[in-house]
Design a protein around this motif. Structure first.
Motif, short mmCIF file in Angstrom:
data_model
loop_
_atom_site.label_atom_id
_atom_site.label_comp_id
_atom_site.label_asym_id
_atom_site.label_seq_id
_atom_site.Cartn_x
_atom_site.Cartn_y
_atom_site.Cartn_z
N GLU A 1 0.82 -1.26 -0.24
CA GLU A 1 -0.08 0.12 -0.17
C GLU A 1 1.25 1.56 -0.34
N THR A 2 0.47 2.77 0.17
CA THR A 2 1.18 3.41 -0.28
C THR A 2 1.67 3.58 1.35
N THR A 3 2.81 4.71 1.23
CA THR A 3 2.53 5.78 2.46
C THR A 3 2.18 6.29 3.38
N PRO A 4 1.16 6.03 4.32
CA PRO A 4 -0.03 7.32 4.53
C PRO A 4 0.57 8.51 5.05
N ILE A 5 0.17 9.49 3.84
CA ILE A 5 0.28 10.89 4.60
C ILE A 5 0.95 11.06 6.15
N SER A 6 -0.10 10.80 6.42
CA SER A 6 0.45 11.06 8.18
C SER A 6 1.68 10.37 8.47
N ALA A 7 2.05 9.80 7.76
CA ALA A 7 3.87 9.09 7.93
C ALA A 7 4.70 10.75 7.87
N ILE A 8 4.16 11.99 7.06
CA ILE A 8 5.30 12.80 6.32
C ILE A 8 5.38 13.82 7.55
N PRO A 9 5.99 13.92 8.05
CA PRO A 9 5.83 15.14 9.18
C PRO A 9 5.70 16.11 8.53
N MET A 10 4.45 17.13 8.28
CA MET A 10 4.35 18.19 7.69
C MET A 10 3.90 18.91 7.98
N THR A 11 3.69 20.72 7.33
CA THR A 11 3.59 21.98 8.23
C THR A 11 2.39 22.10 8.60
N ASP A 12 1.55 22.56 9.15
CA ASP A 12 -0.03 22.74 9.14
C ASP A 12 -0.53 23.07 8.01
N ASP A 13 0.23 24.14 7.72
CA ASP A 13 -0.17 24.80 6.34
C ASP A 13 -0.40 23.65 5.23
N LEU A 14 0.52 22.91 4.72
CA LEU A 14 0.54 21.85 3.66
C LEU A 14 -0.32 20.73 4.16
N ARG A 15 -0.70 20.94 5.53
CA ARG A 15 -1.41 19.42 6.26
C ARG A 15 -2.58 20.27 5.94
N ASP A 16 -3.42 21.30 6.28
CA ASP A 16 -4.39 21.69 5.97
C ASP A 16 -5.35 21.90 4.66
N LEU A 17 -3.79 22.11 3.72
CA LEU A 17 -4.10 22.36 1.98
C LEU A 17 -3.97 21.10 1.42
N LEU A 18 -3.65 19.96 1.98
CA LEU A 18 -3.87 18.01 1.59
C LEU A 18 -4.76 18.01 1.92
N ASP A 19 -5.46 18.36 3.38
CA ASP A 19 -6.74 17.79 3.55
C ASP A 19 -7.97 18.14 2.43
N ARG A 20 -8.18 19.57 2.77
CA ARG A 20 -8.65 20.36 1.33
C ARG A 20 -9.14 19.38 0.14
N ALA A 21 -7.71 19.27 0.30
CA ALA A 21 -7.93 18.75 -1.42
C ALA A 21 -8.10 16.93 -1.58
N GLU A 22 -8.21 16.14 -0.37
CA GLU A 22 -8.97 15.16 0.43
C GLU A 22 -10.14 15.09 -0.19
N ALA A 23 -10.62 16.05 1.10
CA ALA A 23 -11.96 15.51 1.14
C ALA A 23 -12.63 16.65 0.01
N ALA A 24 -12.28 17.62 -0.66
CA ALA A 24 -12.60 17.48 -2.45
C ALA A 24 -13.06 16.58 -3.26
N ALA A 25 -11.71 15.43 -3.13
CA ALA A 25 -11.41 14.82 -4.05
C ALA A 25 -12.72 12.89 -3.80
N ASP A 26 -13.08 13.18 -2.15
CA ASP A 26 -13.56 12.49 -1.44
C ASP A 26 -15.35 12.47 -2.23
N ALA A 27 -15.32 14.03 -1.71
CA ALA A 27 -17.26 14.90 -2.59
C ALA A 27 -17.19 14.17 -4.27
N ARG A 28 -16.42 14.28 -4.82
CA ARG A 28 -16.40 13.99 -6.43
C ARG A 28 -16.32 12.32 -5.92
N ASP A 29 -15.94 11.29 -5.22
CA ASP A 29 -15.66 9.78 -5.28
C ASP A 29 -14.75 10.04 -6.17
#
Length: 136
Positions: free
Chosen positions: A12-40
């Motif tokens: 499987e892919t390396t979990p994104i949570s395993a990458i120590p990110m800045t809060d800003d990058l984490r927030d950006l990725l969380d928003r992109a993943e939420a948008a992707a989930d909404a589009r399935d």
């Protein structure tokens, strides 16, 4: 990061949570993943840390300053670190981590590879998925 890659590669892919990110990058990725989930659909298909999809092995890991032919300039307050390795026994890869020192330690603020800029990809995806305002 690469201890996590070795634990997951080939399964499987390396979990994104395993990458120590800045809060800003984490927030950006969380928003992109939420948008992707909404589009399935997936936002990122593949392993961010290993710069691959469906990879089975990683060897020859070397981490240090950038050694590529065209080093990416580091923005003020940032440090660029390059990870070089071989995937699947014969595919040379490089991933550049844009790091910022925070009170919690060094954190990834962007991930770059040949033809890939994580922050730009997430921002572009959010622009594409945001609803167009209705005309008055």
């Amino acid at each position: 990061i690469y201890q996590q890659v070795q634990q997951h590669i080939g399964r499987e892919t390396t979990p994104i949570s395993a990458i120590p990110m800045t809060d800003d990058l984490r927030d950006l990725l969380d928003r992109a993943e939420a948008a992707a989930d909404a589009r399935d659909e997936p936002f990122i298909e593949g392993d961010l840390a290993a710069n691959c999809q469906d990879c089975t092995s990683l060897s020859g890991l070397e981490i240090g300053p950038q050694t590529g032919p065209e080093p990416i300039p580091a923005p003020g307050g940032h440090t660029m670190v390059e990870a070089r390795f071989v995937l699947n026994g014969n595919e040379e890869r490089a991933v550049i981590y844009d790091l910022i020192e925070t009170p919690e330690g060094w954190r990834v603020d962007n991930i770059l590879a040949e033809g890939f800029d994580l922050r730009s990809e997430a921002e572009a995806y959010l622009r594409e998925t945001s609803p167009t305002p209705a005309a008055p």
